[in-house]
Design an enzyme around this catalytic site. Structure first.
Site, PDB file in Angstrom:
ATOM      1  N   ASN A 210     -16.493  -2.505 -14.592  1.00  0.00           N
ATOM      2  CA  ASN A 210     -16.725  -1.753 -13.536  1.00  0.00           C
ATOM      3  C   ASN A 210     -17.073  -0.319 -13.968  1.00  0.00           C
ATOM      4  OD1 ASN A 210     -14.223  -0.203 -13.604  1.00  0.00           O
ATOM      5  ND2 ASN A 210     -13.211  -2.319 -13.617  1.00  0.00           N
ATOM      6  N   ASP A 279     -10.176  -7.607 -11.431  1.00  0.00           N
ATOM      7  CA  ASP A 279      -9.360  -8.723 -10.883  1.00  0.00           C
ATOM      8  C   ASP A 279      -9.603 -10.049 -11.159  1.00  0.00           C
ATOM      9  OD1 ASP A 279      -7.596  -6.942  -9.250  1.00  0.00           O
ATOM     10  OD2 ASP A 279      -9.276  -6.394  -7.775  1.00  0.00           O
ATOM     11  N   PHE A 323      -2.868   3.150  -8.696  1.00  0.00           N
ATOM     12  CA  PHE A 323      -4.038   3.786  -7.728  1.00  0.00           C
ATOM     13  C   PHE A 323      -4.430   2.741  -7.177  1.00  0.00           C
ATOM     14  CE2 PHE A 323      -5.487   7.651  -9.993  1.00  0.00           C
ATOM     15  CZ  PHE A 323      -4.431   8.056 -10.795  1.00  0.00           C
ATOM     16  N   LYS A 341       3.411  -3.603  -4.057  1.00  0.00           N
ATOM     17  CA  LYS A 341       3.667  -3.530  -5.574  1.00  0.00           C
ATOM     18  C   LYS A 341       4.873  -2.513  -6.154  1.00  0.00           C
ATOM     19  CE  LYS A 341      -1.065  -4.459  -6.399  1.00  0.00           C
ATOM     20  NZ  LYS A 341      -2.378  -4.437  -7.334  1.00  0.00           N
TER      21      LYS A 341
HETATM   22  N1  CTP Z   1      -4.248  -3.175 -11.224  1.00  0.00           N
HETATM   23  C1  CTP Z   1      -3.559  -3.995 -12.154  1.00  0.00           C
HETATM   24  N2  CTP Z   1      -3.673  -5.145 -12.492  1.00  0.00           N
HETATM   25  C2  CTP Z   1      -4.888  -5.748 -12.008  1.00  0.00           C
HETATM   26  C3  CTP Z   1      -5.526  -5.081 -10.978  1.00  0.00           C
HETATM   27  C4  CTP Z   1      -5.064  -3.851 -10.713  1.00  0.00           C
HETATM   28  O1  CTP Z   1      -2.453  -3.317 -12.669  1.00  0.00           O
HETATM   29  N3  CTP Z   1      -5.481  -7.140 -12.499  1.00  0.00           N
HETATM   30  C5  CTP Z   1      -3.798  -1.830 -10.588  1.00  0.00           C
HETATM   31  C6  CTP Z   1      -4.782  -0.679 -11.072  1.00  0.00           C
HETATM   32  O2  CTP Z   1      -4.560  -0.376 -12.247  1.00  0.00           O
HETATM   33  C7  CTP Z   1      -4.537   0.078  -9.764  1.00  0.00           C
HETATM   34  C8  CTP Z   1      -3.850  -0.851  -8.736  1.00  0.00           C
HETATM   35  O3  CTP Z   1      -3.683  -1.955  -9.518  1.00  0.00           O
HETATM   36  O4  CTP Z   1      -3.264   0.973 -10.242  1.00  0.00           O
HETATM   37  C9  CTP Z   1      -4.933  -0.948  -7.642  1.00  0.00           C
HETATM   38  O5  CTP Z   1      -5.868  -1.800  -8.045  1.00  0.00           O
HETATM   39  P1  CTP Z   1      -6.902  -2.563  -7.035  1.00  0.00           P
HETATM   40  O6  CTP Z   1      -7.707  -3.438  -7.845  1.00  0.00           O
HETATM   41  O7  CTP Z   1      -7.705  -1.251  -6.300  1.00  0.00           O
HETATM   42  O8  CTP Z   1      -5.889  -2.975  -6.041  1.00  0.00           O
HETATM   43  P2  CTP Z   1      -5.559  -4.533  -5.848  1.00  0.00           P
HETATM   44  O9  CTP Z   1      -3.991  -4.526  -5.658  1.00  0.00           O
HETATM   45  O10 CTP Z   1      -6.131  -5.527  -6.916  1.00  0.00           O
HETATM   46  O11 CTP Z   1      -6.050  -4.617  -4.414  1.00  0.00           O
HETATM   47  P3  CTP Z   1      -7.368  -5.181  -3.627  1.00  0.00           P
HETATM   48  O12 CTP Z   1      -8.475  -6.113  -4.687  1.00  0.00           O
HETATM   49  O13 CTP Z   1      -7.141  -5.689  -2.470  1.00  0.00           O
HETATM   50  O14 CTP Z   1      -7.944  -3.932  -3.553  1.00  0.00           O
END
Ligand code: CTP
Length: 398
Positions: A210, A279, A323, A341
């Site tokens: 990303n 993700d 974040f 979380k």
């Molecule tokens: N994060 C994490 N591990 C993952 C994905 C995200 O620790 N596999 C953490 C990021 O470091 C950040 C937070 O989650 O602090 C938010 O990430 P984001 O991808 O925006 O949120 P999600 O909870 O995955 O929700 P969504 O996909 O619905 O936006």
């Protein structure tokens, strides 16, 4: 400010003279302390002339008695009278002595008696710098909150090229000024901080990733160090120099980030999860490069582990900051992530704008806190945003 400039015996000792001059130009008073071996490389008279003060040495019968005070000078008094101890260059030997509390000369004795901030600028042969003993000593010293100005990479006096040369004087000066300028309100904190993107391999030449540049996470690491925190920085691949003084762990995938985070969880008092973790990852990593075949290509993806969610469940009494990078409904999504979380704060930012968020030097964030509290932090350089986030951490601790 009153600064003790410790000079130890390395070829870079001559650079300390220019450093003394720059410190004085910045308005500081400088008390030079030369070790016995430093005197082999540079004369006390040089420092006495530059600083206007007698130099403290370990040799009673110095070649320049008019320029020196011997080590019979009270080290406790010198420790109490000064605001910062800077050692440049710092040899492997002085680092080892500081790390283990040996006190067999004036500088090492002064170190034990000194309770103010310490800045160390090591310089040595690259093999000595990379030796596990030196690395372990550096970790001990970092763990005490000392600022380490990592040596640069380049041509070394021993004729090789590698990491070991004294960092540029401007970097050392910047470290000194940063240490003096900041309140040490995070001195009790060990912050485990993640930054940058992750890369999820598809085949040997491709990956999913990303647009995270790591700038926000690195700005947070720098600001936290400057405010006295010990920082363990778990970083995805970025094109940035990690801040001096951070313990850096480099990872690529979400799984590697997960493993590094939990391997380093124990000493952490606060966790800041700034990384943009993928993700999803390819369900299977191909061992050979995918060849194009004229038709479309589908790659099956599977979920990666959610590190923040797992941290929320295992955080104990640590503070946990997540974040949320969103393109819409920032307030709602940030509040939801805070809840789901088990975070103490979510730093939300709207991404997709022109001069804020990913890749930009600026940011504009919304802090979501427990109890339905939201704080808007208007657009500012990421270094300033970092300090506003840390201000909230300090308040959460109060
Ligand atoms: N994060 C994490 N591990 C993952 C994905 C995200 O620790 N596999 C953490 C990021 O470091 C950040 C937070 O989650 O602090 C938010 O990430 P984001 O991808 O925006 O949120 P999600 O909870 O995955 O929700 P969504 O996909 O619905 O936006």
């Amino acid at each position: 400010m009153r600064i003790v400039l410790g000079v130890t015996g390395g070829i870079a000792a001559y650079k300390a003279a220019e450093l003394a001059r720059s410190l004085i130009r910045n308005g500081h008073e400088v008390q030079a302390v030369l070790t016995r071996s430093a005197e082999e490389f540079i004369r006390p008279l040089t420092f006495a002339s530059l600083t206007g003060r007698k130099v403290i040495t370990d040799i009673f019968s110095s070649a320049s008695p008019e320029a020196t005070l011997s080590s019979s000078v009270e080290h406790i008094g010198v420790a109490q009278e000064h605001d910062l101890l800077l050692v440049a260059p710092a040899t492997a030997n002085i680092l080892a002595k500081f790390a283990h509390g040996l006190a067999d000369d004036f500088l090492s004795t002064l170190y034990l008696a000194f309770s103010g901030p310490v800045v160390l600028a090591p310089a040595m042969n690259d093999k000595m710098w990379a030796h596990p003993a030196t690395l372990a000593n550096i970790e001990i010293l970092r763990g005490r909150g000392h600022s380490i100005v990592d040596p640069g990479t380049g041509f070394l006096a021993c004729g090789t090229i590698g990491q070991g040369r004294l960092s540029e004087n401007e970097n050392i000066l910047a470290a000194v000024e940063a240490v003096l300028a900041q309140p040490k309100d995070l001195a009790q904190e060990t912050i485990l901080l993640t930054a940058g993107p992750t890369q999820e391999p598809i085949d040997p030449v491709r990956y999913l990733s990303n647009r995270s540049s790591g700038k926000m996470g690195y700005a947070l690491a720098q600001a936290a160090i400057t405010r006295g925190a010990r920082v363990i920085l778990v970083t995805g691949p970025v094109a940035l120099e990690p801040p001096t003084g951070a313990q850096v762990i480099r990872v690529k995938t979400a799984q590697e980030m997960h493993d590094a985070v939990f391997a380093n969880l124990e000493p952490a008092t606060t966790i800041i999860k700034c990384a943009a973790v993928a993700d999803y990852r390819p369900a299977a990593v191909l061992t050979e490069k995918i060849k194009k075949n004229g038709i479309g290509l589908s790659i099956e993806l599977e979920r990666t582990v959610d590190i923040l969610e797992e941290l929320g469940a295992r955080k104990g009494n640590r503070l946990l900051v997540g974040f949320a990078a969103e393109t819409t409904n920032l307030r709602d999504y940030a509040a939801r992530k805070l809840e789901n979380k088990h975070c103490d704060m979510i730093v939300g930012n709207l991404v997709g704008g022109l001069d804020s968020g990913f890749e930009s030097d600026n940011n504009e964030v919304l802090l979501a806190l427990r109890g339905g509290v939201f704080i808007e932090v208007p657009k500012a350089p990421k270094s300033q945003i970092a300090n506003r986030i840390l201000d909230q951490l300090v308040k959460l601790r109060a």
